[in-house]
Design an enzyme around this catalytic site. Structure first.
Site, PDB file in Angstrom:
ATOM      1  N   HIS A   1      39.963  37.749  14.102  1.00 27.03           N
ATOM      2  CA  HIS A   1      39.269  38.114  15.348  1.00 27.03           C
ATOM      3  C   HIS A   1      38.043  37.233  15.584  1.00 27.03           C
ATOM      4  CE1 HIS A   1      41.076  42.189  16.236  1.00 27.03           C
ATOM      5  NE2 HIS A   1      41.577  41.927  15.044  1.00 27.03           N
TER       6      HIS A   1
ATOM      7  N   GLU B   1      36.091  38.146  11.224  1.00 30.93           N
ATOM      8  CA  GLU B   1      35.374  37.944  12.494  1.00 30.93           C
ATOM      9  C   GLU B   1      34.668  36.593  12.486  1.00 30.93           C
ATOM     10  OE1 GLU B   1      35.413  39.948  15.079  1.00 30.93           O
ATOM     11  OE2 GLU B   1      36.090  41.897  14.289  1.00 30.93           O
TER      12      GLU B   1
ATOM     13  N   HIS C   1      43.209  40.837  20.093  1.00 30.58           N
ATOM     14  CA  HIS C   1      42.292  40.694  21.222  1.00 30.58           C
ATOM     15  C   HIS C   1      42.448  39.271  21.754  1.00 30.58           C
ATOM     16  CE1 HIS C   1      39.901  44.070  19.115  1.00 30.58           C
ATOM     17  NE2 HIS C   1      40.772  44.555  19.987  1.00 30.58           N
TER      18      HIS C   1
ATOM     19  N   GLU D   1      39.887  36.348  21.962  1.00 30.09           N
ATOM     20  CA  GLU D   1      39.306  35.826  20.725  1.00 30.09           C
ATOM     21  C   GLU D   1      40.145  34.637  20.252  1.00 30.09           C
ATOM     22  OE1 GLU D   1      37.734  40.344  20.074  1.00 30.09           O
ATOM     23  OE2 GLU D   1      39.015  39.507  18.513  1.00 30.09           O
TER      24      GLU D   1
END
Ligand code: ZN
Length: 376
Positions: free
Chosen positions: A259, A336, A166, A169
């Site tokens: 991420h 994350e 992504h 990110e």
């Protein structure tokens, strides 16, 4: 006053910018899909002007939960990114700031551009521990770069790390930068011990097209790469197709996919708990890794994160972590980091920042060293 985003990773739509006290902006869609959240733009000719910037479509973005408790980042020199006062009324995101200089930049998070990526891999290849190669080309012909750190061997664990599936990110590549600085430090005992018994394959930016275009989530064919791992194609998702092919060649004993999360103000991981055949051994290695990482970094925690069954199982199995974890029956985690801040250790001036991403990336090596005996 002038506002522009015509540069590497830039993105914004200007609706109205005739007076600094009422700048009206819209967050732009990804170049080839309907996701939207990332912005990065330059404002010129505004020294000592009280700026008020309204992001008119904030409530219509992909993750509106990303806006409460969020602060826009700003920079004069594109090195130091500080937070500015920002509020969200449920519809419009408003940021206010009075610059000390004529020219400055605003972004969703400290950008990590394609140019900076090229600097990173150029620096890394100078290390005697590191070999740089090219995996494939992207939809638009950019290179997907691979760094091999250490030497493979029959008794060595194979550790794969990817970031920026992504592209918005950007914290993912700051994490990789910190991890690499430690892993290539020939005086670091953790890195030396790791490389005695393992080899790393690191893809710092698997989606350079998306990064260049200032996309949040997709590549230049509109594909969300982290939903392509079951059936990638050379046309739509060559980045995943060729990286995955290489992973099948080397085998995988541990995999980390880095991420950022728009809404949750903590660092956390999401693993393989829902893959078919998830067993006690798999759970044990996941739990060990999490326990060790908490010892090495108070920025990591396990209380907050995605609930189990956050994704539908069909979707879940198309994600990199679940695909690799189920194919190789190995430790596999999605990491994350927040766009906002880590609310356990808040920093009002910088929020979650490049420096903190880098420290966090370096800290994961301690946890990997501790679980290493269990990886093979
Ligand atoms: Zn992501």
């Amino acid at each position: 006053m002038r506002i522009t985003s015509h540069f590497d990773s830039g993105s914004i739509e200007v609706v109205k910018a005739d007076k600094p006290s009422d700048i009206q902006l819209k967050i732009r869609k990804d170049s080839h899909s309907d996701f939207l959240q990332w912005f990065y733009f330059r404002v010129s000719g505004v020294e000592s002007e009280a700026l008020t910037m309204h992001f008119l479509n904030a409530s219509e973005t992909s993750y509106p939960d990303g806006w409460p408790d969020y602060q826009v980042v700003a920079s004069y020199d594109r090195q130091e990114w500080f937070r500015i006062p920002t509020s969200f009324d449920g519809k419009v995101l408003t940021a206010k700031f009075t610059p000390q200089y004529n020219d400055l930049y605003f972004a969703y998070f400290a950008p990590y551009t394609v140019e900076r990526h090229l600097d990173l891999i150029a620096w890394a290849q100078l290390s005697p521990l590191c070999q740089l190669s090219r995996v494939c080309q992207t939809v638009e012909g950019r290179d997907v770069d691979l760094l091999q750190v250490g030497e493979p061997g029959a008794d060595k664990a194979v550790i794969w790390i990817t970031a920026r599936q992504h592209p918005g990110e950007s914290m993912g590549e700051w994490f990789i930068e910190g991890l690499l600085e430690r892993l290539l430090d020939e005086d670091d005992p953790v890195s030396r011990s790791l490389l005695n018994k393992s080899v790393f394959y690191i893809v710092p930016n698997i989606n350079p097209d998306g990064v260049f275009h200032g996309n949040l989530r997709t590549n230049a064919a509109g594909a969300n790469l982290n939903r392509e791992w079951q059936n990638p194609t050379q046309e739509k998702s060559p980045e995943v197709f060729y990286v995955r092919e290489l992973m099948h060649k080397t085998g995988v004993d541990a995999y980390l996919d880095v991420h950022g999360d728009e809404a949750i103000p903590y660092n956390f991981v999401a693993g393989c708990d829902e893959i078919p055949g998830y067993d006690a051994k798999h759970k044990h290695i996941q739990d060990s890794f999490k326990a060790f990482w908490q010892e090495f970094s108070p920025d990591f925690q396990v209380k907050h994160g995605y609930p189990v069954a956050h994704h539908q199982i069909d979707e879940y199995m198309t994600m990199a972590t679940s695909y690799i974890g189920s194919t190789f029956k190995c430790l596999a985690y999605t990491i994350e980091m927040p766009f906002k801040d880590n609310f356990n250790l808040p920093d009002p001036e910088y929020g979650w920042s490049p420096e903190r991403c880098k420290r966090f990336g370096a800290s994961v090596l301690g946890a990997l060293l501790k679980v290493l005996p269990e990886l093979k």
